[in-house]
Design an enzyme around this catalytic site. Structure first.
Site, PDB file in Angstrom:
ATOM      1  N   LYS A   1       0.011   4.146   6.853  1.00 35.05           N
ATOM      2  CA  LYS A   1      -0.696   4.900   5.802  1.00 35.05           C
ATOM      3  C   LYS A   1      -0.345   6.380   5.925  1.00 35.05           C
ATOM      4  O   LYS A   1       0.245   6.829   6.892  1.00 35.05           O
ATOM      5  CB  LYS A   1      -2.214   4.746   5.933  1.00 35.05           C
ATOM      6  CG  LYS A   1      -2.724   3.316   5.914  1.00 35.05           C
ATOM      7  CD  LYS A   1      -2.662   2.690   4.554  1.00 35.05           C
ATOM      8  CE  LYS A   1      -3.275   1.304   4.579  1.00 35.05           C
ATOM      9  NZ  LYS A   1      -2.379   0.234   4.271  1.00 35.05           N
TER      10      LYS A   1
ATOM     11  N   SER B   1       0.793  -1.235   0.000  1.00 39.18           N
ATOM     12  CA  SER B   1       0.000   0.000   0.000  1.00 39.18           C
ATOM     13  C   SER B   1       0.824   1.284   0.000  1.00 39.18           C
ATOM     14  O   SER B   1       0.322   2.322  -0.391  1.00 39.18           O
ATOM     15  CB  SER B   1      -0.958   0.015   1.182  1.00 39.18           C
ATOM     16  OG  SER B   1      -0.252   0.110   2.394  1.00 39.18           O
TER      17      SER B   1
END
Length: 185
Positions: free
Chosen positions: A87, A46
């Site tokens: 993230k 990610s």
């Protein structure tokens, strides 16, 4: 009272002084390791290309003690399943986030990521729950992975909006692999 160590002092005083110095060194080392050397391993794709699969990064746990998380900070946080995720913060408390045709909008304005990453991040092919406006509460953040095509993030109910109390800290240094060691922006 000032105690000076010399050869005429009893052995007990010398041992006590040595133990105090060792204890202070251990406490200082623990504080530094706990605060700045919390290691997280990025398990997914990610955050590519910035952080690769199975790369180890250090988290600054003190970053948000006196300061608030900011847009574009890369954070480590716990999910509802107690997994640690990595993230990038996109939406801040009180803002409205929506993704339309792959473009992220904050309070109705398109988000420009080129100033932070040096390039615009990929469009988000899947809008998920952000296809409708997501209004962040006072203690919530909206996070996305840099690799929008392969990221389970705030667009999906498994992660959702990240509450402030679940944020562990701000990523600051990649340590593994050694050939890619360096600061994260």
């Amino acid at each position: 009272m000032n105690i000076k160590l010399n050869k005429t002092q009893p052995l007990f005083i010398k041992i006590l002084d040595f133990m105090v110095h060792i204890s202070l060194a251990i406490c200082t080392a623990w504080f530094i390791a706990y605060s700045f050397a919390y290691k997280v391993t990025n398990t997914g794709q990610s955050m590519l290309p910035l952080i690769g699969v199975n790369e180890g990064v250090l988290v600054n746990r003190l970053a948000y003690v006196f300061d608030k998380p900011e847009r574009f900070d890369i954070i480590a946080f716990k999910s509802s399943e107690n997994d640690v995720n990595v993230k990038r913060i996109i939406g801040l408390p009180g803002e409205t986030v929506v993704i339309l045709e792959g473009i992220v909008y904050i309070n109705g304005n398109p988000l420009d990521t080129s100033d932070v990453t040096g390039k615009d991040l990929e469009k988000a092919a899947l809008e998920g729950i952000a296809s409708a406006p997501v209004i962040l509460k006072d203690d919530e953040y909206f996070v996305l992975g840099d690799n929008r095509e392969s990221s389970e993030d705030s667009r999906f109910s498994k992660i959702g909006n990240v509450k402030r109390k679940l944020i562990i800290g701000k990523l600051w240094l990649r340590i593994i692999p050694l050939k890619r060691i360096g600061y994260l922006y």
